[in-house]
Design a protein around this motif. Structure first.
Motif, PDB file in Angstrom:
ATOM      1  N   LEU A 189       0.839  -1.202   0.000  1.00 47.13           N
ATOM      2  CA  LEU A 189       0.000   0.000   0.000  1.00 47.13           C
ATOM      3  C   LEU A 189       0.864   1.238   0.000  1.00 47.13           C
ATOM      4  N   GLN A 190       0.272   2.293  -0.535  1.00 50.25           N
ATOM      5  CA  GLN A 190       0.907   3.614  -0.438  1.00 50.25           C
ATOM      6  C   GLN A 190      -0.040   4.539   0.312  1.00 50.25           C
ATOM      7  N   CYS A 191      -1.059   5.081  -0.353  1.00 56.14           N
ATOM      8  CA  CYS A 191      -1.986   5.946   0.398  1.00 56.14           C
ATOM      9  C   CYS A 191      -2.905   5.126   1.288  1.00 56.14           C
ATOM     10  N   GLY A 192      -3.148   3.861   0.918  1.00 60.73           N
ATOM     11  CA  GLY A 192      -3.954   2.974   1.748  1.00 60.73           C
ATOM     12  C   GLY A 192      -5.448   3.035   1.489  1.00 60.73           C
ATOM     13  N   PHE A 193      -5.868   3.870   0.539  1.00 59.86           N
ATOM     14  CA  PHE A 193      -7.313   4.014   0.369  1.00 59.86           C
ATOM     15  C   PHE A 193      -7.958   2.747  -0.187  1.00 59.86           C
ATOM     16  N   CYS A 194      -7.278   2.072  -1.093  1.00 62.14           N
ATOM     17  CA  CYS A 194      -7.848   0.850  -1.674  1.00 62.14           C
ATOM     18  C   CYS A 194      -7.643  -0.366  -0.784  1.00 62.14           C
ATOM     19  N   CYS A 230      -6.496   0.664  -7.839  1.00 62.46           N
ATOM     20  CA  CYS A 230      -5.467   1.252  -6.991  1.00 62.46           C
ATOM     21  C   CYS A 230      -4.771   2.321  -7.816  1.00 62.46           C
ATOM     22  N   ARG A 231      -4.754   3.532  -7.329  1.00 58.30           N
ATOM     23  CA  ARG A 231      -4.166   4.640  -8.077  1.00 58.30           C
ATOM     24  C   ARG A 231      -2.678   4.808  -7.762  1.00 58.30           C
ATOM     25  N   CYS A 232      -2.152   4.030  -6.828  1.00 57.85           N
ATOM     26  CA  CYS A 232      -0.791   4.292  -6.347  1.00 57.85           C
ATOM     27  C   CYS A 232       0.234   3.222  -6.728  1.00 57.85           C
ATOM     28  N   THR A 233      -0.097   1.964  -6.530  1.00 62.82           N
ATOM     29  CA  THR A 233       0.952   0.943  -6.446  1.00 62.82           C
ATOM     30  C   THR A 233       1.324   0.311  -7.774  1.00 62.82           C
TER      31      THR A 233
HETATM   32 FE1  FES Z   1      -3.418   4.342  -2.868  1.00 60.06          FE
HETATM   33 FE2  FES Z   1      -4.107   1.858  -3.605  1.00 60.06          FE
HETATM   34  S1  FES Z   1      -2.541   2.437  -2.199  1.00 60.06           S
HETATM   35  S2  FES Z   1      -5.126   3.704  -4.056  1.00 60.06           S
END
Ligand code: FES
Ligand code: FES
Length: 167
Positions: A96-101, A133-136
């Motif tokens: 995870l990065q932002c953790g939202f997903c 997931c917008r980050c990983t």
């Molecule tokens: Fe940021 Fe998946 S960790 S949207």
């Protein structure tokens, strides 16, 4: 209408309108904000919880439809002996990065491993294909699920950190 749903092993009740969504029941009525709400189009999948063991998008389920069923949220992943291996896998592999997903990803992973303890990479990617997931770039999420499959009891020995239960 009065609705009672078994959430994480406990019967929880609330007086709700017939149109009330399960995600709202969990977040607003029960305060279980680990289940996120990320869209109005049923596309993002961050709201995934398990209903009778099957992953469902809780923004597409009415609370009334879940009455009498067993719902498991990310708050119910950690057991009395420690983190679920899926949670530990996300820590080990930086899933995870932002953790939202993350809550939805972890619940889908739990359901996958419950029915298929040794999934291939393609099976993992197919299982999470309904979630964004917008980050990983997804690679470390896949690695996290693979770690969990390879260490089914490992997390019970790990220190109690919690991955993916933030509001
Ligand atoms: Fe940021 Fe998946 S960790 S949207
Ligand atoms: Fe986006 Fe449910 S909140 S699919």
């Amino acid at each position: 209408m009065q609705v009672t749903i078994n959430v994480n092993g406990e019967d929880r009740s609330a007086d709700v309108e017939a149109r009330h969504l399960l995600v709202r029941f969990l977040r607003d009525d029960l305060g279980l904000t680990g289940t996120h709400w990320g869209c109005d189009t049923s596309n993002c999948g961050t709201c995934v919880v398990l209903m009778d063991g099957e992953p469902v998008k809780s923004c597409t389920v009415l609370a009334a439809m879940a009455a009498g069923h067993e719902v498991r949220t990310v708050e119910g992943l950690e057991g009395p002996d420690g983190l679920d291996p899926v949670q530990q896998g996300f820590i080990e592999k930086h899933g995870l990065q932002c953790g939202f997903c993350t809550p939805g990803m972890m619940m889908t992973a739990r359901a996958l491993l419950d029915r298929n303890p040794d999934p291939s990479e393609d099976e993992i990617r197919e299982a999470i294909s309904g979630q964004l997931c917008r980050c990983t770039g997804y690679l470390n999420i896949v690695r996290a699920v693979q770690w969990a499959a390879q260490h089914p009891a490992e997390a019970e020995q790990a220190p109690a950190q919690t991955a993916g239960s933030a509001a």
